[in-house]
Design a protein around this motif. Structure first.
Motif, PDB file in Angstrom:
ATOM      1  N   LEU A   1      14.612  -1.881  -3.514  1.00  0.00           N
ATOM      2  CA  LEU A   1      13.266  -1.420  -3.199  1.00  0.00           C
ATOM      3  C   LEU A   1      12.296  -2.077  -4.179  1.00  0.00           C
ATOM      4  O   LEU A   1      12.480  -1.993  -5.392  1.00  0.00           O
ATOM      5  CB  LEU A   1      13.204   0.097  -3.346  1.00  0.00           C
ATOM      6  CG  LEU A   1      12.045   0.787  -2.657  1.00  0.00           C
ATOM      7  CD1 LEU A   1      12.208   0.762  -1.147  1.00  0.00           C
ATOM      8  CD2 LEU A   1      11.941   2.215  -3.142  1.00  0.00           C
ATOM      9  N   THR A   2      11.282  -2.747  -3.670  1.00  0.00           N
ATOM     10  CA  THR A   2      10.363  -3.462  -4.562  1.00  0.00           C
ATOM     11  C   THR A   2       9.244  -2.527  -5.046  1.00  0.00           C
ATOM     12  O   THR A   2       8.979  -1.486  -4.432  1.00  0.00           O
ATOM     13  CB  THR A   2       9.712  -4.663  -3.848  1.00  0.00           C
ATOM     14  OG1 THR A   2       8.884  -4.148  -2.797  1.00  0.00           O
ATOM     15  CG2 THR A   2      10.754  -5.602  -3.280  1.00  0.00           C
ATOM     16  N   ALA A   3       8.589  -2.952  -6.130  1.00  0.00           N
ATOM     17  CA  ALA A   3       7.471  -2.175  -6.666  1.00  0.00           C
ATOM     18  C   ALA A   3       6.357  -2.068  -5.636  1.00  0.00           C
ATOM     19  O   ALA A   3       5.693  -1.032  -5.515  1.00  0.00           O
ATOM     20  CB  ALA A   3       6.966  -2.823  -7.946  1.00  0.00           C
ATOM     21  N   ASP A   4       6.165  -3.141  -4.849  1.00  0.00           N
ATOM     22  CA  ASP A   4       5.118  -3.116  -3.822  1.00  0.00           C
ATOM     23  C   ASP A   4       5.405  -2.052  -2.762  1.00  0.00           C
ATOM     24  O   ASP A   4       4.502  -1.342  -2.317  1.00  0.00           O
ATOM     25  CB  ASP A   4       5.009  -4.491  -3.137  1.00  0.00           C
ATOM     26  CG  ASP A   4       4.253  -5.488  -4.010  1.00  0.00           C
ATOM     27  OD1 ASP A   4       3.616  -5.036  -4.984  1.00  0.00           O
ATOM     28  OD2 ASP A   4       4.316  -6.703  -3.716  1.00  0.00           O
ATOM     29  N   GLN A   5       6.674  -1.966  -2.365  1.00  0.00           N
ATOM     30  CA  GLN A   5       7.048  -0.958  -1.361  1.00  0.00           C
ATOM     31  C   GLN A   5       6.803   0.454  -1.897  1.00  0.00           C
ATOM     32  O   GLN A   5       6.327   1.340  -1.185  1.00  0.00           O
ATOM     33  CB  GLN A   5       8.517  -1.130  -0.965  1.00  0.00           C
ATOM     34  CG  GLN A   5       8.770  -2.358  -0.100  1.00  0.00           C
ATOM     35  CD  GLN A   5      10.259  -2.595   0.078  1.00  0.00           C
ATOM     36  OE1 GLN A   5      11.015  -2.731  -0.879  1.00  0.00           O
ATOM     37  NE2 GLN A   5      10.701  -2.637   1.319  1.00  0.00           N
ATOM     38  N   LEU A   6       7.154   0.630  -3.175  1.00  0.00           N
ATOM     39  CA  LEU A   6       6.975   1.936  -3.815  1.00  0.00           C
ATOM     40  C   LEU A   6       5.490   2.283  -3.925  1.00  0.00           C
ATOM     41  O   LEU A   6       5.078   3.407  -3.642  1.00  0.00           O
ATOM     42  CB  LEU A   6       7.602   1.874  -5.212  1.00  0.00           C
ATOM     43  CG  LEU A   6       8.199   3.161  -5.761  1.00  0.00           C
ATOM     44  CD1 LEU A   6       9.204   3.765  -4.809  1.00  0.00           C
ATOM     45  CD2 LEU A   6       8.866   2.868  -7.105  1.00  0.00           C
ATOM     46  N   ASN A   7       4.690   1.288  -4.294  1.00  0.00           N
ATOM     47  CA  ASN A   7       3.249   1.515  -4.423  1.00  0.00           C
ATOM     48  C   ASN A   7       2.610   1.829  -3.079  1.00  0.00           C
ATOM     49  O   ASN A   7       1.689   2.638  -2.992  1.00  0.00           O
ATOM     50  CB  ASN A   7       2.566   0.290  -5.055  1.00  0.00           C
ATOM     51  CG  ASN A   7       2.751   0.288  -6.555  1.00  0.00           C
ATOM     52  OD1 ASN A   7       2.865   1.345  -7.165  1.00  0.00           O
ATOM     53  ND2 ASN A   7       2.807  -0.896  -7.146  1.00  0.00           N
ATOM     54  N   ASP A   8       3.105   1.166  -2.037  1.00  0.00           N
ATOM     55  CA  ASP A   8       2.587   1.419  -0.696  1.00  0.00           C
ATOM     56  C   ASP A   8       2.876   2.860  -0.271  1.00  0.00           C
ATOM     57  O   ASP A   8       2.014   3.560   0.266  1.00  0.00           O
ATOM     58  CB  ASP A   8       3.227   0.421   0.285  1.00  0.00           C
ATOM     59  CG  ASP A   8       2.782   0.686   1.705  1.00  0.00           C
ATOM     60  OD1 ASP A   8       1.563   0.613   1.956  1.00  0.00           O
ATOM     61  OD2 ASP A   8       3.639   0.999   2.554  1.00  0.00           O
ATOM     62  N   LEU A   9       4.101   3.292  -0.587  1.00  0.00           N
ATOM     63  CA  LEU A   9       4.514   4.669  -0.271  1.00  0.00           C
ATOM     64  C   LEU A   9       3.608   5.658  -1.015  1.00  0.00           C
ATOM     65  O   LEU A   9       3.130   6.643  -0.457  1.00  0.00           O
ATOM     66  CB  LEU A   9       5.974   4.847  -0.721  1.00  0.00           C
ATOM     67  CG  LEU A   9       6.826   5.875  -0.012  1.00  0.00           C
ATOM     68  CD1 LEU A   9       6.922   5.562   1.469  1.00  0.00           C
ATOM     69  CD2 LEU A   9       8.218   5.887  -0.636  1.00  0.00           C
ATOM     70  N   ARG A  10       3.367   5.338  -2.273  1.00  0.00           N
ATOM     71  CA  ARG A  10       2.525   6.199  -3.114  1.00  0.00           C
ATOM     72  C   ARG A  10       1.097   6.283  -2.569  1.00  0.00           C
ATOM     73  O   ARG A  10       0.530   7.369  -2.457  1.00  0.00           O
ATOM     74  CB  ARG A  10       2.509   5.629  -4.537  1.00  0.00           C
ATOM     75  CG  ARG A  10       1.619   6.381  -5.478  1.00  0.00           C
ATOM     76  CD  ARG A  10       1.422   5.605  -6.760  1.00  0.00           C
ATOM     77  NE  ARG A  10       0.860   6.413  -7.811  1.00  0.00           N
ATOM     78  CZ  ARG A  10       0.504   5.941  -8.998  1.00  0.00           C
ATOM     79  NH1 ARG A  10       0.702   4.663  -9.275  1.00  0.00           N
ATOM     80  NH2 ARG A  10      -0.009   6.725  -9.904  1.00  0.00           N
ATOM     81  N   LYS A  11       0.566   5.109  -2.229  1.00  0.00           N
ATOM     82  CA  LYS A  11      -0.803   5.039  -1.738  1.00  0.00           C
ATOM     83  C   LYS A  11      -0.969   5.901  -0.487  1.00  0.00           C
ATOM     84  O   LYS A  11      -1.910   6.678  -0.369  1.00  0.00           O
ATOM     85  CB  LYS A  11      -1.122   3.571  -1.401  1.00  0.00           C
ATOM     86  CG  LYS A  11      -2.571   3.208  -1.388  1.00  0.00           C
ATOM     87  CD  LYS A  11      -2.691   1.692  -1.262  1.00  0.00           C
ATOM     88  CE  LYS A  11      -3.868   1.307  -0.411  1.00  0.00           C
ATOM     89  NZ  LYS A  11      -3.883  -0.122  -0.108  1.00  0.00           N
TER      90      LYS A  11
ATOM     91  N   ASN B   1      -2.826  11.187   1.991  1.00  0.00           N
ATOM     92  CA  ASN B   1      -2.478  12.126   3.071  1.00  0.00           C
ATOM     93  C   ASN B   1      -2.207  11.443   4.403  1.00  0.00           C
ATOM     94  O   ASN B   1      -2.356  12.048   5.461  1.00  0.00           O
ATOM     95  CB  ASN B   1      -3.574  13.183   3.270  1.00  0.00           C
ATOM     96  CG  ASN B   1      -3.364  14.356   2.345  1.00  0.00           C
ATOM     97  OD1 ASN B   1      -2.226  14.635   1.935  1.00  0.00           O
ATOM     98  ND2 ASN B   1      -4.443  15.020   1.990  1.00  0.00           N
ATOM     99  N   GLU B   2      -1.861  10.150   4.334  1.00  0.00           N
ATOM    100  CA  GLU B   2      -1.460   9.468   5.580  1.00  0.00           C
ATOM    101  C   GLU B   2      -0.043   9.923   5.913  1.00  0.00           C
ATOM    102  O   GLU B   2       0.701  10.348   5.030  1.00  0.00           O
ATOM    103  CB  GLU B   2      -1.470   7.946   5.374  1.00  0.00           C
ATOM    104  CG  GLU B   2      -2.871   7.364   5.310  1.00  0.00           C
ATOM    105  CD  GLU B   2      -2.835   5.865   5.021  1.00  0.00           C
ATOM    106  OE1 GLU B   2      -1.847   5.206   5.380  1.00  0.00           O
ATOM    107  OE2 GLU B   2      -3.796   5.378   4.401  1.00  0.00           O
ATOM    108  N   HIS B   3       0.299   9.804   7.189  1.00  0.00           N
ATOM    109  CA  HIS B   3       1.630  10.278   7.578  1.00  0.00           C
ATOM    110  C   HIS B   3       2.716   9.346   7.028  1.00  0.00           C
ATOM    111  O   HIS B   3       2.707   8.142   7.282  1.00  0.00           O
ATOM    112  CB  HIS B   3       1.742  10.361   9.099  1.00  0.00           C
ATOM    113  CG  HIS B   3       3.109  10.774   9.549  1.00  0.00           C
ATOM    114  ND1 HIS B   3       3.581  12.063   9.377  1.00  0.00           N
ATOM    115  CD2 HIS B   3       4.124  10.063  10.100  1.00  0.00           C
ATOM    116  CE1 HIS B   3       4.826  12.122   9.823  1.00  0.00           C
ATOM    117  NE2 HIS B   3       5.181  10.926  10.275  1.00  0.00           N
TER     118      HIS B   3
END
Lengths: 298, 60
Positions: B2-12, B17-19
């Protein structure tokens, strides 16, 4: 200015460390402006993740759902703040700690499980009435606490608390044998009728390249609980005495407490002749509510 | 991995409050667990340098 209606371990610890610090954070109700402490943010987020995961898993048994809810709760609790680049407890490392917990202690085989009441006893709260009255309302003062689980281990009931740390020191285990916070939790659960015999503390060290875990099991005999109560009453009497005299000694000047855990949040006020001039510049008027577990306007 | 970008996207998305589906969160945790478990399997690094035999008579 307001005297607390509820005394918690952290409020009492603040008073014991320095009554002047207690005056600023609890009586006046001040918190430094700016982003929350990274240690606090990471610790709260880690706890929120494990709480959501355990509540879900130990009531429904659906692992995928539980780990998902845990991650979601962790991310939301950590919030939008990114710490300074030199800080270790970033969101990424806090998630790594959550994952390390799942690897080391998968919920299906974890040797410690929450006891079951109406549901799993995760995030357990208590409040005890103290034999003292609030100095302005006349209502009884309360001592309240909240810990992560009322857990079962080897057929006995234990307080269970997760703790995050930087590195696990040589005496990490021993520190819990005398910690007042833990004795207070045991006393609180016993007074609610639970036959708790001690506490289990699960430590997670969050480092830049790895996470380590360690567990401490500590017991609390009755004499130790009695001693804790005597000290609690002594502290509450001193708090009330300080309030009555409106005198809050600068204890940190005597014991080095101003710099023991980093620089005290109120250093700027205690080094000023007229601290009130600096309050609105550097502080928000808020205080911690130990029952609601949130900051409220003061 | 899992990349940092993927994690940041999930966080964002979670903070906005996006689904974000439970499956997506669960997949991220499972991937991180798999990454962590694979580190157990990596052999310990050994130094390629071997100790040079020493003639004990030379030490006296």
């Amino acid at each position: 200015m307001e005297f607390p209606r509820v005394i918690s371990s952290s409020i009492r610890e603040s008073f014991s460390r320095c009554p002047q610090k207690f005056y600023w954070d609890t009586i006046v109700g001040l918190v430094p402006k700016g982003a929350p402490s990274v240690h606090l943010a990471a610790g709260s987020a880690y706890a929120a993740g494990l709480e959501a995961m355990r509540k879900s898993y130990y009531s429904e048994g659906d692992y995928d759902k539980a780990i998902a809810l845990g991650l979601q709760a962790l991310i939301i609790a950590y919030g939008p703040h990114d710490p300074e680049p030199w800080e270790t407890k970033t969101l990424e490392r806090t998630i790594a700690a959550y994952v390390e917990h799942l690897v080391q202690y998968p919920p299906a085989t974890d040797h410690i499980k929450p006891s079951q009441g109406i549901g799993p006893r995760v995030e357990f709260s208590f409040a005890l009435e103290l034999p003292y009255k609030h100095p302005t309302t006349g209502e009884p003062l309360l001592f309240a606490g909240r810990f992560d689980q009322l857990a079962e281990f080897n057929g006995a009931l234990f307080i269970f608390d997760d703790k995050t740390t930087g590195s696990i020191s040589k005496y990490w285990r021993q520190q819990w044998d005398l910690r007042s916070q833990i004795t207070g939790y045991v006393c609180g659960a016993q007074e609610l009728g639970y036959n708790v015999i001690g506490a289990i503390i699960r430590g997670m060290s969050i480092l830049k390249t790895k996470c380590d875990t360690q567990e401490a099991i500590t017991h609390r005999p009755q004499w130790m609980i009695d001693r804790w109560k005597t000290r609690l009453y002594y502290d509450v009497e001193r708090m009330l005495d300080c309030w009555a005299k409106n005198y809050w000694p600068h204890q940190g000047e005597e014991n080095g407490g101003c710099t023991t855990y980093g620089l005290c949040n109120f250093y700027a006020l205690c080094t000023a002749q007229q601290p009130e001039h600096y309050i609105d510049v550097g502080y928000d008027r808020m205080r911690w509510d130990p029952i609601e577990r949130e900051m409220k306007d003061s | 991995m899992l990349t940092a970008d993927q994690l940041n996207d999930l966080r964002k998305r979670a903070l906005a409050n996006e689904h974000v589906s439970q499956e997506e969160f669960a997949a991220a945790v499972k991937q991180l667990i798999a990454d962590r478990l694979s580190s157990f399997e990596k052999p310990t690094k050994t130094s390629s340098k071997k100790a040079t035999p020493v003639n004990l008579d030379d030490l006296i």
